[in-house]
Design a protein around this motif. Structure first.
Motif, short mmCIF file in Angstrom:
data_model
loop_
_atom_site.label_atom_id
_atom_site.label_comp_id
_atom_site.label_asym_id
_atom_site.label_seq_id
_atom_site.Cartn_x
_atom_site.Cartn_y
_atom_site.Cartn_z
N ARG A 267 5.35 4.51 1.85
CA ARG A 267 5.77 5.78 2.46
C ARG A 267 6.65 5.53 3.69
NH1 ARG A 267 1.06 7.53 4.04
NH2 ARG A 267 0.59 8.62 2.10
N ASP A 268 6.27 4.54 4.50
CA ASP A 268 7.00 4.28 5.75
C ASP A 268 8.34 3.58 5.52
OD1 ASP A 268 4.96 5.42 7.18
OD2 ASP A 268 4.07 3.52 7.83
N THR B 245 0.83 -1.20 0.00
CA THR B 245 0.00 0.00 0.00
C THR B 245 0.87 1.25 0.00
OG1 THR B 245 -0.05 0.11 2.41
CG2 THR B 245 -1.77 -1.21 1.32
N LEU B 246 0.23 2.37 -0.32
CA LEU B 246 0.97 3.63 -0.33
C LEU B 246 1.53 3.94 1.05
CD1 LEU B 246 1.82 6.14 -1.95
CD2 LEU B 246 -0.31 7.23 -1.21
N SER B 247 0.79 3.69 2.10
CA SER B 247 1.28 4.00 3.44
C SER B 247 2.50 3.14 3.78
CB SER B 247 0.18 3.78 4.48
OG SER B 247 -0.30 2.45 4.44
N GLU B 248 2.50 1.87 3.38
CA GLU B 248 3.66 1.01 3.64
C GLU B 248 4.87 1.49 2.83
OE1 GLU B 248 4.11 -3.65 4.49
OE2 GLU B 248 3.45 -3.21 2.44
N HIS C 224 -5.83 6.52 -3.27
CA HIS C 224 -5.25 5.33 -2.64
C HIS C 224 -6.04 4.86 -1.42
CE1 HIS C 224 -1.39 4.74 -4.80
NE2 HIS C 224 -1.56 6.01 -5.12
N SER D 20 -4.67 -1.37 -2.49
CA SER D 20 -3.36 -2.01 -2.48
C SER D 20 -3.03 -2.43 -3.91
CB SER D 20 -3.33 -3.23 -1.56
OG SER D 20 -4.20 -4.25 -2.04
N TYR E 144 8.71 5.58 -4.43
CA TYR E 144 7.52 6.13 -3.78
C TYR E 144 6.70 6.95 -4.77
CZ TYR E 144 4.53 9.04 -0.90
OH TYR E 144 3.43 9.70 -0.37
N LYS F 96 2.96 6.21 -5.92
CA LYS F 96 1.93 7.21 -5.64
C LYS F 96 1.20 7.62 -6.91
CE LYS F 96 2.92 11.54 -4.92
NZ LYS F 96 3.41 12.81 -4.34
#
Length: 308
Positions: free
Chosen positions: A213-214, A208-211, A237, A241, A227, A231
């Motif tokens: 990003r982190d 996922t985008l959050s994963e 998003h 996923s 990234y 994105k």
């Protein structure tokens, strides 16, 4: 015209398809501009020198909304490979243009710099220390090399992300379906083949985008590039996923225990793009599962180490 492929016993073929025991010589055939997952796979391979000696990159043809035809797709992939290598300061890795079209007939190769380079590299290898030929796009370049010089099947192992699981309702998958003549060469020639199906196996590799990003964005210029690529693949998003299909082949080379597999008779591909299983055929190795968490753990760890 029929092609006389070298005869290999299943014993010889199976030995070559055992899990790689140490660092291996590899070439990567990639339609890099087609999707966002090829970029992850190219970078994953370059970040794995303890397991992979990446000797060359080949631009594969593709045709979808991002290209006007196979030639345009290949050229865009070539340019994307160059961008990645510059970003990673790895311009020492040679890049070759691949096929400008798909195979026009069952045994008619498409001449290209990639196909001829593959023949040259493969013929220089000892059969006991094969060249791993990894495909993450239409298999045109690799099939063409086999048709140009069939003896290379004794000196290579093909690792291909193609088709769907054998028990899937069909095998209408982008890599396989684009060039059915080339795909059939891979299954019919007797070349040692490690097949990683898309739906049912590589489809586990969602992130996922959050994963991203982190765990990817903090990894310097490489992380920022991946990234932004992720994105920009979708406007919204939320609850979304995406499968990063192509890292599956690199995962098997890095940690084969994360990609359980079995030996099966090499399937045939019907005219309507379905698997047809014939128990009398030679054996290939086929992945049956992939440990999503272990694969992303390895990739994210290597990205983090590269930025330190």
């Amino acid at each position: 015209m029929e092609i006389n492929y070298p005869a290999m016993t299943d014993g010889e073929r199976v030995r070559k398809l055992e899990s790689p025991a140490g660092p291996i010589k590899m070439v990567l055939d990639t339609d890099t501009f087609n999707e966002i997952d090829d970029q992850f796979a190219v970078i994953y391979a370059l970040l794995s020198p303890e397991r992979i000696e990446l000797q060359a990159l080949y631009a594969a043809p593709f045709h979808n909304d991002l290209s006007t035809g196979p030639k345009d797709g290949m050229e865009k992939s070539y340019e994307e490979i160059i961008r990645i290598l510059k970003l990673m300061d790895r311009e020492d890795v040679p890049v070759y243009r691949g096929s400008e079209s798909y195979l026009a007939a069952p045994h008619t190769p498409v001449n290209s710099a990639a196909a001829y380079n593959l023949v040259e590299r493969a013929m220089a290898c000892d059969p006991a220390d094969p060249l791993y030929v990894v495909g993450i796009g239409a298999i045109t370049n690799i099939a063409s090399a086999i048709l140009i010089e069939p003896r290379i099947i004794e000196r290579i192992v093909v690792v291909w992300l193609g088709g769907h699981a054998i028990d899937w309702q069909d095998t209408r998958e982008f890599n396989l379906e684009q060039d059915l003549h080339a795909s059939r060469v891979i299954f019919d020639s007797g070349v040692p083949l490690m097949l990683i199906p898309c739906m049912g196996v590589a489809s586990n590799l969602r992130t996922t985008l959050s994963e991203v990003r982190d765990y990817v964005l903090p990894s310097g210029a490489i992380g920022a590039y991946l990234y932004e690529t992720y994105k920009n693949c979708k406007d919204d998003h939320f609850a979304y996923s995406r499968v990063i299909w192509d890292i599956s082949v690199i995962a098997w080379l890095n940690q084969s225990n994360t990609v359980p597999s079995r030996l099966i008779p090499s399937p045939r591909i019907s005219a309507d793009c379905r698997w047809s299983v014939d128990s009398t055929r030679h054996l290939i190795r086929c992945a049956s599962y992939i440990d999503r968490d272990a694969v992303f753990h390895d990739l994210f760890t290597k990205l983090k180490m590269a930025s330190n």
